[in-house]
Design a protein around this motif. Structure first.
Motif, PDB file in Angstrom:
ATOM      1  N   PRO A 236      31.793  35.140 -36.859  1.00 52.16           N
ATOM      2  CA  PRO A 236      32.761  35.208 -37.958  1.00 52.16           C
ATOM      3  C   PRO A 236      33.824  36.295 -37.776  1.00 52.16           C
ATOM      4  O   PRO A 236      34.934  36.171 -38.283  1.00 52.16           O
ATOM      5  CB  PRO A 236      31.885  35.497 -39.180  1.00 52.16           C
ATOM      6  CG  PRO A 236      30.563  34.906 -38.830  1.00 52.16           C
ATOM      7  CD  PRO A 236      30.402  35.131 -37.363  1.00 52.16           C
ATOM      8  N   THR A 237      33.501  37.350 -37.039  1.00 48.95           N
ATOM      9  CA  THR A 237      34.467  38.429 -36.823  1.00 48.95           C
ATOM     10  C   THR A 237      35.470  38.089 -35.728  1.00 48.95           C
ATOM     11  O   THR A 237      36.375  38.877 -35.445  1.00 48.95           O
ATOM     12  CB  THR A 237      33.729  39.721 -36.418  1.00 48.95           C
ATOM     13  OG1 THR A 237      32.957  39.454 -35.244  1.00 48.95           O
ATOM     14  CG2 THR A 237      32.814  40.202 -37.534  1.00 48.95           C
ATOM     15  N   GLY A 238      35.293  36.945 -35.082  1.00 47.44           N
ATOM     16  CA  GLY A 238      36.154  36.591 -33.957  1.00 47.44           C
ATOM     17  C   GLY A 238      35.560  36.980 -32.625  1.00 47.44           C
ATOM     18  O   GLY A 238      36.082  36.610 -31.569  1.00 47.44           O
ATOM     19  N   PHE A 239      34.457  37.726 -32.646  1.00 46.91           N
ATOM     20  CA  PHE A 239      33.796  38.165 -31.415  1.00 46.91           C
ATOM     21  C   PHE A 239      33.064  36.977 -30.792  1.00 46.91           C
ATOM     22  O   PHE A 239      32.441  36.177 -31.490  1.00 46.91           O
ATOM     23  CB  PHE A 239      32.817  39.287 -31.746  1.00 46.91           C
ATOM     24  CG  PHE A 239      32.195  39.925 -30.544  1.00 46.91           C
ATOM     25  CD1 PHE A 239      32.974  40.503 -29.564  1.00 46.91           C
ATOM     26  CD2 PHE A 239      30.814  39.966 -30.407  1.00 46.91           C
ATOM     27  CE1 PHE A 239      32.400  41.107 -28.457  1.00 46.91           C
ATOM     28  CE2 PHE A 239      30.236  40.573 -29.312  1.00 46.91           C
ATOM     29  CZ  PHE A 239      31.036  41.141 -28.338  1.00 46.91           C
ATOM     30  N   ARG A 240      33.138  36.852 -29.474  1.00 46.13           N
ATOM     31  CA  ARG A 240      32.519  35.729 -28.783  1.00 46.13           C
ATOM     32  C   ARG A 240      31.268  36.160 -28.038  1.00 46.13           C
ATOM     33  O   ARG A 240      31.231  37.224 -27.430  1.00 46.13           O
ATOM     34  CB  ARG A 240      33.512  35.087 -27.812  1.00 46.13           C
ATOM     35  CG  ARG A 240      34.661  34.375 -28.491  1.00 46.13           C
ATOM     36  CD  ARG A 240      35.585  33.740 -27.487  1.00 46.13           C
ATOM     37  NE  ARG A 240      36.717  33.091 -28.127  1.00 46.13           N
ATOM     38  CZ  ARG A 240      37.704  32.508 -27.466  1.00 46.13           C
ATOM     39  NH1 ARG A 240      37.695  32.512 -26.143  1.00 46.13           N
ATOM     40  NH2 ARG A 240      38.695  31.935 -28.109  1.00 46.13           N
ATOM     41  N   VAL A 241      30.274  35.279 -28.064  1.00 43.22           N
ATOM     42  CA  VAL A 241      29.040  35.493 -27.306  1.00 43.22           C
ATOM     43  C   VAL A 241      28.723  34.191 -26.586  1.00 43.22           C
ATOM     44  O   VAL A 241      29.278  33.126 -26.897  1.00 43.22           O
ATOM     45  CB  VAL A 241      27.859  35.887 -28.219  1.00 43.22           C
ATOM     46  CG1 VAL A 241      28.170  37.156 -28.973  1.00 43.22           C
ATOM     47  CG2 VAL A 241      27.507  34.759 -29.188  1.00 43.22           C
ATOM     48  N   ILE A 242      27.839  34.283 -25.584  1.00 44.13           N
ATOM     49  CA  ILE A 242      27.366  33.094 -24.872  1.00 44.13           C
ATOM     50  C   ILE A 242      25.947  32.799 -25.332  1.00 44.13           C
ATOM     51  O   ILE A 242      25.064  33.657 -25.255  1.00 44.13           O
ATOM     52  CB  ILE A 242      27.408  33.302 -23.352  1.00 44.13           C
ATOM     53  CG1 ILE A 242      28.856  33.419 -22.881  1.00 44.13           C
ATOM     54  CG2 ILE A 242      26.718  32.143 -22.634  1.00 44.13           C
ATOM     55  CD1 ILE A 242      29.000  33.744 -21.414  1.00 44.13           C
ATOM     56  N   LEU A 243      25.738  31.584 -25.821  1.00 48.03           N
ATOM     57  CA  LEU A 243      24.419  31.161 -26.285  1.00 48.03           C
ATOM     58  C   LEU A 243      23.774  30.313 -25.201  1.00 48.03           C
ATOM     59  O   LEU A 243      24.401  29.392 -24.660  1.00 48.03           O
ATOM     60  CB  LEU A 243      24.565  30.365 -27.583  1.00 48.03           C
ATOM     61  CG  LEU A 243      23.312  30.176 -28.437  1.00 48.03           C
ATOM     62  CD1 LEU A 243      22.826  31.526 -28.944  1.00 48.03           C
ATOM     63  CD2 LEU A 243      23.610  29.254 -29.617  1.00 48.03           C
ATOM     64  N   SER A 244      22.531  30.639 -24.874  1.00 52.98           N
ATOM     65  CA  SER A 244      21.825  29.946 -23.795  1.00 52.98           C
ATOM     66  C   SER A 244      20.561  29.296 -24.326  1.00 52.98           C
ATOM     67  O   SER A 244      19.698  29.957 -24.896  1.00 52.98           O
ATOM     68  CB  SER A 244      21.473  30.943 -22.677  1.00 52.98           C
ATOM     69  OG  SER A 244      20.659  30.331 -21.695  1.00 52.98           O
ATOM     70  N   ASP A 245      20.480  27.972 -24.162  1.00 48.13           N
ATOM     71  CA  ASP A 245      19.261  27.237 -24.520  1.00 48.13           C
ATOM     72  C   ASP A 245      18.384  27.155 -23.278  1.00 48.13           C
ATOM     73  O   ASP A 245      18.879  27.006 -22.165  1.00 48.13           O
ATOM     74  CB  ASP A 245      19.626  25.838 -25.018  1.00 48.13           C
ATOM     75  CG  ASP A 245      18.447  25.124 -25.671  1.00 48.13           C
ATOM     76  OD1 ASP A 245      17.449  25.795 -25.966  1.00 48.13           O
ATOM     77  OD2 ASP A 245      18.544  23.907 -25.887  1.00 48.13           O
ATOM     78  N   THR A 246      17.067  27.238 -23.449  1.00 54.35           N
ATOM     79  CA  THR A 246      16.162  27.257 -22.297  1.00 54.35           C
ATOM     80  C   THR A 246      15.047  26.242 -22.475  1.00 54.35           C
ATOM     81  O   THR A 246      14.828  25.707 -23.564  1.00 54.35           O
ATOM     82  CB  THR A 246      15.521  28.651 -22.096  1.00 54.35           C
ATOM     83  OG1 THR A 246      14.745  28.968 -23.265  1.00 54.35           O
ATOM     84  CG2 THR A 246      16.579  29.709 -21.888  1.00 54.35           C
TER      85      THR A 246
END
Length: 412
Positions: A236-246
Motif C-alpha cells: 500500500p505504501t508503494g514499496f515493492r517486494v517479491i513474493l515466492s510460492d514454494t
C-alpha cells in the motif's frame, strides 16, 4: 493403502490421520482408485516382509478378493521387503517415497522441476538395486571401459544410474546458474523476498494468487504446486517486494527430495521475511507446523529471518473456535488468522508485511527539468510522488521515498 503403525517408531500424529493423508496423496495421482485402506499394527518390523507371516497371508487373501493391482504402503519399505511382498501378494508395491516421487513426476512442469524429480527418482532407484530382480544374479563379461569380466548386472545397472545422475546434475547446474543470474539481477534492484512456506494444501498458492493477482494453479489436493513461482507485489505504501510460492512440505519428506529440491527452495534461504501458512482448521495443524519447522531446519534456514504465521481457513471453524483463534491473533504480533477464500484478515497481514519490510521514508522536494521525462515517469512508477506542480523552471515534485529508492533514482 496400508499404513504400518510401528510401535517401535512412534509418530507425532495418530495413525488414522496418517492413513487419511496417505489416501489423499494417492488421490493426487490421476487414474488411481483406492479400493481399500487399513492401519496395520506392527509390534516389530520383520526384516524380510515388514509384517508378520500371519498378517502377510491375511492381506494376500484380502488383496486377491479385491482384485488389487497396486499396494501402497505409507512408510519406508526396504528393497528386500518390497521384492518378497510383491512375490507373495502378486502385485506391484510402492512405499511412501515411491508414491511421492510418482506425484512429483506427474506434476513437474518447468525444466528444473523435471530434472529435480528425475534426479530424486534415480537416487531412490539406486537404493532398490539390492538383489531386487532375478536378472541381477547374472554375470556379464565386457571390455574394460564398460566393466571388466565378471561384472554383475547389478553393478552395470548401478553404473548406468550413476552416469545418468552425473548428466542430470550437469543439466541442473546450468538451470541453477541461470536462476542465479536472475537473482543477481534482482540484487541490483534489491526488492526484498517474501517466501511462502507451509504444509501441503495449507493454502499457499491461494494466498499467493490473492496478494499478486496471479493465476497459479491452486486446488484442494496435496502437492497442487510443485514448481516455484515468483511475482512482484506492490504494498500500500508503494514499496515493492517479491513474493515466492514454494512446494508444500509434508511429514517424513524423503531425504532424496529434500536434497533434490534444495535448489528450488533457495528462495526461502534468501528470504527477508517468511510467511508460514497453516491450515488452522486441520485436526493436526500443530503436528503439521512441527513438520514444517523440521524441514526448514534441515534446509538450513536462518533462524534470525523473521517469520509470520498465517492461520488460514478460519471460515471452516465453528464460531467458538474461530473466536478463540482470532483472539490469539489479536494478542500476538506474529499470528494472523485469515480466510483466503473470502479475504477475511488479509488487510492486517499486508500491513504487517509492510511494517517488516518497508524502510523509513523521508520527504523531499525535487525539481525535474521538462526535458527529463524519464526521471519524472520513474518517480510516478515507484509511487513516491505526493504532490506535483508545473513552474517555469520545471516540474516541482514532493516525494516520500526510502534511501534505497533515492539511491536508484541517482543512477537514472
Amino acid at each position: 493403502m496400508l499404513h504400518p503403525d510401528l510401535k517401535a517408531q512412534p509418530s507425532r500424529r495418530l495413525p488414522e490421520h496418517g492413513l487419511a493423508e496417505a489416501v489423499a496423496l494417492a488421490a493426487a495421482l490421476p487414474d488411481l482408485d483406492v479400493v481399500g485402506q487399513d492401519v496395520v499394527r506392527v509390534a516389530k518390523a520383520v526384516p524380510a516382509t515388514l509384517f508378520g507371516s500371519g498378517k502377510v497371508e491375511e492381506l494376500a487373501a484380502a488383496l486377491r478378493a479385491a482384485e488389487v493391482d497396486l499396494v501402497l504402503v505409507d512408510g519406508p519399505v526396504t528393497p528386500v521387503q518390497q521384492r518378497n511382498l510383491e512375490k507373495q501378494w502378486g502385485v506391484k508395491l510402492l512405499d511412501r517415497t515411491g508414491l511421492i516421487l510418482e506425484i512429483f513426476a506427474d506434476r513437474a512442469r518447468t525444466r528444473e522441476g523435471v530434472l529435480q524429480v528425475e534426479l530424486a527418482a534415480l537416487s531412490y532407484q539406486r537404493t532398490r538395486l539390492v538383489r531386487a530382480w532375478t536378472h541381477l544374479e547374472r554375470q556379464r563379461g565386457g571390455l574394460g571401459f564398460v566393466g571388466g569380466p565378471g561384472e554383475t548386472q547389478i553393478e552395470a545397472d548401478r553404473r548406468a544410474i550413476d552416469e545418468q545422475v552425473v548428466r542430470l546434475r550437469r543439466q541442473l547446474d546450468k538451470v541453477v546458474r541461470t536462476r542465479e543470474l536472475h537473482r543477481s539481477a534482482r540484487r541490483k534492484v534489491p526488492f526484498p523476498i517474501v517466501a511462502l512456506v507451509g504444509y501441503t494444501n495449507a493454502g499457499k498458492s491461494s494466498l499467493f494468487n490473492r496478494l499478486t493477482g496471479a493465476d497459479v494453479f491452486a486446488k484442494d489436493m496435496l502437492f497442487a504446486t510443485l514448481d516455484p513461482t515468483m511475482r512482484a507485489v506492490e504494498l500500500p505504501t508503494g514499496f515493492r517486494v517479491i513474493l515466492s510460492d514454494t512446494v508444500g512440505f509434508i511429514s517424513e519428506l524423503p531425504t532424496q527430495l529434500v536434497a533434490a529440491f534444495r535448489a528450488t527452495l533457495e528462495e526461502v534461504l534468501e528470504a527477508d521475511l517468511i510467511l508460514h501458512v497453516r491450515d488452522i482448521a486441520h485436526s493436526e495443524t500443530a503436528e503439521q507446523a512441527a513438520d514444517v519447522d523440521d524441514i526448514l531446519t534441515r534446509l538450513g534456514v536462518d533462524k534470525s529471518v523473521p517469520m509470520l504465521e498465517v492461520w488460514n481457513k478460519i471460515d471452516l471453524l465453528d464460531p467458538a473456535a474461530r473466536k478463540s483463534v482470532e483472539d490469539r491473533g489479536a494478542a500476538s504480533e506474529g499470528i494472523f488468522p485469515v480466510s483466503v477464500w473470502n479475504e477475511d484478515g488479509l488487510t492486517p497481514l499486508i500491513e504487517a508485511i509492510t511494517r517488516h519490510l518497508d524502510e523509513e521514508r523521508q520527504h523531499e522536494d525535487l525539481v525535474i527539468p521538462f526535458a527529463d521525462g524519464r526521471a519524472r515517469a520513474w518517480l510516478h512508477e515507484e509511487g513516491v510522488v505526493e504532490q506535483e506542480r508545473v513552474e517555469e523552471d520545471g516540474v516541482h515534485l514532493a516525494v516520500s521515498w526510502t534511501a534505497r529508492q533515492k539511491g536508484r533514482f541517482a543512477d537514472i
